[in-house]
Scaffold this motif. Structure first.
Motif, PDB file in Angstrom:
ATOM      1  N   CYS A  49       1.555  11.236   4.430  1.00 28.38           N
ATOM      2  CA  CYS A  49       0.822  10.016   4.303  1.00 28.38           C
ATOM      3  C   CYS A  49       1.890   9.082   5.339  1.00 28.38           C
ATOM      4  CB  CYS A  49       0.655   9.554   2.878  1.00 28.38           C
ATOM      5  SG  CYS A  49      -0.258  10.309   1.694  1.00 28.38           S
ATOM      6  N   ASN A  50       3.102   9.367   5.692  1.00 30.13           N
ATOM      7  CA  ASN A  50       3.930   8.433   6.451  1.00 30.13           C
ATOM      8  C   ASN A  50       3.582   8.784   7.769  1.00 30.13           C
ATOM      9  OD1 ASN A  50       5.756   6.604   7.117  1.00 30.13           O
ATOM     10  ND2 ASN A  50       7.372   7.934   6.912  1.00 30.13           N
ATOM     11  N   ARG A  51       2.340   8.412   8.251  1.00 29.23           N
ATOM     12  CA  ARG A  51       1.944   8.384   9.661  1.00 29.23           C
ATOM     13  C   ARG A  51       0.791   7.425   9.937  1.00 29.23           C
ATOM     14  NH1 ARG A  51      -1.852  13.118  11.210  1.00 29.23           N
ATOM     15  NH2 ARG A  51      -2.901  11.464  12.232  1.00 29.23           N
ATOM     16  N   HIS A  52       0.284   7.467  11.124  1.00 30.16           N
ATOM     17  CA  HIS A  52      -0.673   6.536  11.477  1.00 30.16           C
ATOM     18  C   HIS A  52      -2.105   7.147  11.178  1.00 30.16           C
ATOM     19  CE1 HIS A  52      -3.166   4.034  13.972  1.00 30.16           C
ATOM     20  NE2 HIS A  52      -3.501   4.799  14.493  1.00 30.16           N
ATOM     21  N   PHE A  53      -3.136   6.350  10.379  1.00 23.51           N
ATOM     22  CA  PHE A  53      -4.438   6.913  10.365  1.00 23.51           C
ATOM     23  C   PHE A  53      -5.099   6.013  11.113  1.00 23.51           C
ATOM     24  CE2 PHE A  53      -4.631  10.714   7.510  1.00 23.51           C
ATOM     25  CZ  PHE A  53      -3.152  10.369   6.949  1.00 23.51           C
ATOM     26  N   ARG A  54      -6.214   6.270  11.973  1.00 18.35           N
ATOM     27  CA  ARG A  54      -6.838   5.427  12.785  1.00 18.35           C
ATOM     28  C   ARG A  54      -8.167   4.802  12.024  1.00 18.35           C
ATOM     29  NH1 ARG A  54      -8.940   8.019  18.431  1.00 18.35           N
ATOM     30  NH2 ARG A  54      -6.596   8.157  18.805  1.00 18.35           N
ATOM     31  N   HIS A  55      -8.585   5.543  11.058  1.00 20.90           N
ATOM     32  CA  HIS A  55     -10.032   5.176  10.561  1.00 20.90           C
ATOM     33  C   HIS A  55      -9.675   4.977   8.930  1.00 20.90           C
ATOM     34  CE1 HIS A  55     -11.783   6.331  14.252  1.00 20.90           C
ATOM     35  NE2 HIS A  55     -11.430   7.503  14.025  1.00 20.90           N
ATOM     36  N   ARG A  63       0.962  -1.233  -0.044  1.00 15.14           N
ATOM     37  CA  ARG A  63      -0.078   0.018   0.042  1.00 15.14           C
ATOM     38  C   ARG A  63       1.066   1.098  -0.051  1.00 15.14           C
ATOM     39  NH1 ARG A  63      -3.627   0.123   4.961  1.00 15.14           N
ATOM     40  NH2 ARG A  63      -1.592   1.087   6.096  1.00 15.14           N
ATOM     41  N   GLU A  64       0.517   2.210  -0.820  1.00 18.96           N
ATOM     42  CA  GLU A  64       1.288   3.443  -0.815  1.00 18.96           C
ATOM     43  C   GLU A  64       0.308   4.625  -0.511  1.00 18.96           C
ATOM     44  OE1 GLU A  64       3.090   4.920  -4.609  1.00 18.96           O
ATOM     45  OE2 GLU A  64       1.277   3.806  -5.728  1.00 18.96           O
ATOM     46  N   GLY A  65       1.030   5.789   0.146  1.00 22.08           N
ATOM     47  CA  GLY A  65       0.361   7.048   0.195  1.00 22.08           C
ATOM     48  C   GLY A  65       0.321   7.684  -1.091  1.00 22.08           C
ATOM     49  N   VAL A  66      -1.023   8.100  -1.378  1.00 22.90           N
ATOM     50  CA  VAL A  66      -1.330   8.908  -3.008  1.00 22.90           C
ATOM     51  C   VAL A  66      -1.147  10.237  -2.311  1.00 22.90           C
ATOM     52  CG1 VAL A  66      -2.956   9.412  -4.754  1.00 22.90           C
ATOM     53  CG2 VAL A  66      -2.336   6.964  -3.739  1.00 22.90           C
ATOM     54  N   SER A  67      -2.114  10.586  -1.460  1.00 21.23           N
ATOM     55  CA  SER A  67      -2.232  11.929  -1.141  1.00 21.23           C
ATOM     56  C   SER A  67      -2.694  12.253   0.184  1.00 21.23           C
ATOM     57  CB  SER A  67      -3.114  12.934  -2.039  1.00 21.23           C
ATOM     58  OG  SER A  67      -3.369  14.364  -1.919  1.00 21.23           O
ATOM     59  N   CYS A  68      -2.390  13.175   0.954  1.00 23.44           N
ATOM     60  CA  CYS A  68      -2.676  13.389   2.381  1.00 23.44           C
ATOM     61  C   CYS A  68      -2.627  14.808   2.815  1.00 23.44           C
ATOM     62  CB  CYS A  68      -1.724  12.504   3.458  1.00 23.44           C
ATOM     63  SG  CYS A  68      -1.686  10.976   3.228  1.00 23.44           S
ATOM     64  N   ILE A  69      -3.345  15.106   3.737  1.00 18.45           N
ATOM     65  CA  ILE A  69      -3.475  16.685   4.035  1.00 18.45           C
ATOM     66  C   ILE A  69      -3.836  16.722   5.751  1.00 18.45           C
ATOM     67  CG2 ILE A  69      -5.659  17.017   3.520  1.00 18.45           C
ATOM     68  CD1 ILE A  69      -4.820  19.909   2.426  1.00 18.45           C
ATOM     69  N   SER A  70      -3.336  17.759   6.329  1.00 15.79           N
ATOM     70  CA  SER A  70      -3.464  17.897   7.779  1.00 15.79           C
ATOM     71  C   SER A  70      -4.666  18.434   7.951  1.00 15.79           C
ATOM     72  CB  SER A  70      -2.339  18.862   8.300  1.00 15.79           C
ATOM     73  OG  SER A  70      -2.941  20.320   7.735  1.00 15.79           O
TER      74      SER A  70
END
Length: 124
Positions: free
Chosen positions: A107-113, A45-52
């Motif tokens: 994206c290199n972080r924990h996501f709970r949901h 799995r790879e991060g495509v796009s993330c935002i704060s």
């Protein structure tokens, strides 16, 4: 309990566009960090796009820069990923994710949901 449900995936020809949606329930995601990830067969799995959670500068994977756009509509409690100029290598299951800790916006972080995923296939 927060639930995320993706929609908008499908089959599209190379060069085409899709907009993925991720509807949220159980919490208001206004200040959540959000992200879109993908996993192709046989790949990690790879991060495509993330935002704060403060909607700072979004992160995009190099492979999608200039083609994909992440956004959210707080009134609809929905996240989006606009995908343009799609390529066969974009074929994957796409997942949305959210976390109450606003930062960091990478994206290199924990996501709970996490959502259950939606298939995107780019093929002629």
């Amino acid at each position: 309990q927060v639930q995320l449900v993706e929609s908008g995936g499908g089959l599209v020809q190379p060069g085409g566009s899709l907009r993925l949606s991720c509807g949220a329930s159980g919490a208001t995601l206004d200040y959540y960090a959000i992200g879109w990830f993908r996993q192709a067969p046989g790949k990690e799995r790879e991060g495509v796009s993330c935002i704060s959670g403060s909607d700072g500068r979004p992160y995009y994977a190099d492979s999608v820069k200039g083609r994909f756009t992440i956004s959210r509509d707080n009134a609809k409690n929905t996240l989006y990923l606009q995908m343009n100029s799609l390529k066969p290598e974009d074929t994957a299951v796409y997942y949305c994710a959210a976390d109450p800790f606003r930062y960091p916006g990478t994206c290199n972080r924990h996501f709970r949901h996490w959502g259950q995923g939606t298939q995107v296939t780019v093929s002629s």
